[in-house]
Design a protein around this motif. Sequence first.
Motif, PDB file in Angstrom:
ATOM      1  N   THR A   1       9.709   5.834  -6.879  1.00 31.95           N
ATOM      2  CA  THR A   1       9.923   4.388  -6.857  1.00 31.95           C
ATOM      3  C   THR A   1      10.814   4.012  -5.690  1.00 31.95           C
ATOM      4  O   THR A   1      11.641   4.804  -5.242  1.00 31.95           O
ATOM      5  CB  THR A   1      10.563   3.903  -8.163  1.00 31.95           C
TER       6      THR A   1
ATOM      7  N   LYS B   1       3.969   6.098  -5.289  1.00 31.57           N
ATOM      8  CA  LYS B   1       3.930   6.188  -6.747  1.00 31.57           C
ATOM      9  C   LYS B   1       2.814   7.132  -7.200  1.00 31.57           C
ATOM     10  O   LYS B   1       3.004   7.983  -8.074  1.00 31.57           O
ATOM     11  CB  LYS B   1       3.730   4.796  -7.343  1.00 31.57           C
ATOM     12  N   ASN B   2       1.648   6.999  -6.570  1.00 36.76           N
ATOM     13  CA  ASN B   2       0.492   7.822  -6.972  1.00 36.76           C
ATOM     14  C   ASN B   2       0.659   9.284  -6.592  1.00 36.76           C
ATOM     15  O   ASN B   2       0.252  10.168  -7.334  1.00 36.76           O
ATOM     16  CB  ASN B   2      -0.787   7.255  -6.344  1.00 36.76           C
ATOM     17  N   ARG B   3       1.254   9.534  -5.422  1.00 34.59           N
ATOM     18  CA  ARG B   3       1.336  10.917  -4.937  1.00 34.59           C
ATOM     19  C   ARG B   3       2.510  11.679  -5.539  1.00 34.59           C
ATOM     20  O   ARG B   3       2.363  12.860  -5.895  1.00 34.59           O
ATOM     21  CB  ARG B   3       1.449  10.933  -3.405  1.00 34.59           C
TER      22      ARG B   3
ATOM     23  N   LYS C   1       0.830  -1.203   0.000  1.00 30.28           N
ATOM     24  CA  LYS C   1       0.000   0.000   0.000  1.00 30.28           C
ATOM     25  C   LYS C   1       0.868   1.259   0.000  1.00 30.28           C
ATOM     26  O   LYS C   1       0.570   2.235  -0.697  1.00 30.28           O
ATOM     27  CB  LYS C   1      -0.902   0.019   1.241  1.00 30.28           C
ATOM     28  N   SER C   2       1.937   1.241   0.783  1.00 27.93           N
ATOM     29  CA  SER C   2       2.777   2.424   0.925  1.00 27.93           C
ATOM     30  C   SER C   2       3.549   2.724  -0.350  1.00 27.93           C
ATOM     31  O   SER C   2       3.715   3.893  -0.740  1.00 27.93           O
ATOM     32  CB  SER C   2       3.750   2.228   2.092  1.00 27.93           C
TER      33      SER C   2
ATOM     34  N   ASP D   1       5.022  10.087  -7.787  1.00 22.94           N
ATOM     35  CA  ASP D   1       5.640   9.336  -8.887  1.00 22.94           C
ATOM     36  C   ASP D   1       7.017   8.829  -8.500  1.00 22.94           C
ATOM     37  O   ASP D   1       7.962   8.865  -9.290  1.00 22.94           O
ATOM     38  CB  ASP D   1       5.728  10.207 -10.144  1.00 22.94           C
TER      39      ASP D   1
ATOM     40  N   VAL E   1       2.585   1.894  -3.416  1.00 24.23           N
ATOM     41  CA  VAL E   1       1.589   2.391  -4.371  1.00 24.23           C
ATOM     42  C   VAL E   1       1.229   3.840  -4.066  1.00 24.23           C
ATOM     43  O   VAL E   1       1.115   4.684  -4.964  1.00 24.23           O
ATOM     44  CB  VAL E   1       0.329   1.500  -4.357  1.00 24.23           C
ATOM     45  N   TYR E   2       1.073   4.145  -2.777  1.00 21.09           N
ATOM     46  CA  TYR E   2       0.764   5.512  -2.361  1.00 21.09           C
ATOM     47  C   TYR E   2       1.852   6.475  -2.817  1.00 21.09           C
ATOM     48  O   TYR E   2       1.569   7.554  -3.362  1.00 21.09           O
ATOM     49  CB  TYR E   2       0.606   5.553  -0.840  1.00 21.09           C
TER      50      TYR E   2
END
Length: 220
Positions: A217, A211-213, A205-206, A215, A208-209
């Motif tokens: 890696t 990456k979404n917020r 989850k973290s 960008d 992905v968070y």
Amino acid sequence: VETSVRILEDDVVFDAGTGSVLNSAGDVEMDAIIMDGRSLRAGSVACVQNIAHPVSLARQVMEKTDHTMIVGEGANLFAKELGIPQVPPDQLVTDIARQQWEEYHKYKRAVNELFDSQLGHDTVGAVAVDSEGNVACATSTGGITAKRVGRVGDSPVIGCGAYADNETGAVSCTGHGEAIMSVTLARTVTFNMEQGSSAQSAADKSIVYMKNRVDGTGGV
């Protein structure tokens, strides 16, 4: 965790200790942290030069000072006070690190391009739990190839490059430091665990968070 990270700092494959990447001036500047989940005490160092095992110096900061982080010249002076020997700079620099630095200067590639091409983010870390449920973590890195002199990434920052709390768990991070700091990645992982997620789910989850917020890696 200190012993584990020391072994990894000695392995030239990784970007920590021996094998650390070079900054824009062609020098090694290393960061490290160690944290005890029982007391929430931590010690970290940043922009350290000529020290073979920055993680051990970080532990001394935790155990022998009233501070949490010591950087640059002050960290090296502290090491000298403790009798920790300095090593010649060339002892820490590998041929691969030199090649990456020369590539940067030859092609004038952006630091983020070098990061995205997988150069210079083999940060090392360890977490552990003992038979009584006490947790600890440690992280050590040489940073990103061609970083600005004095640049400090996530690794030595509590809650970003590492976090340990007996009530939740222990985390060590690797990846793009600026992104990791933006979302306090290590603490975000333990927060998700506090909310009931398993360690794996909290990590997923973290990431992905992040990456979404922003960008970014990385991994934990």
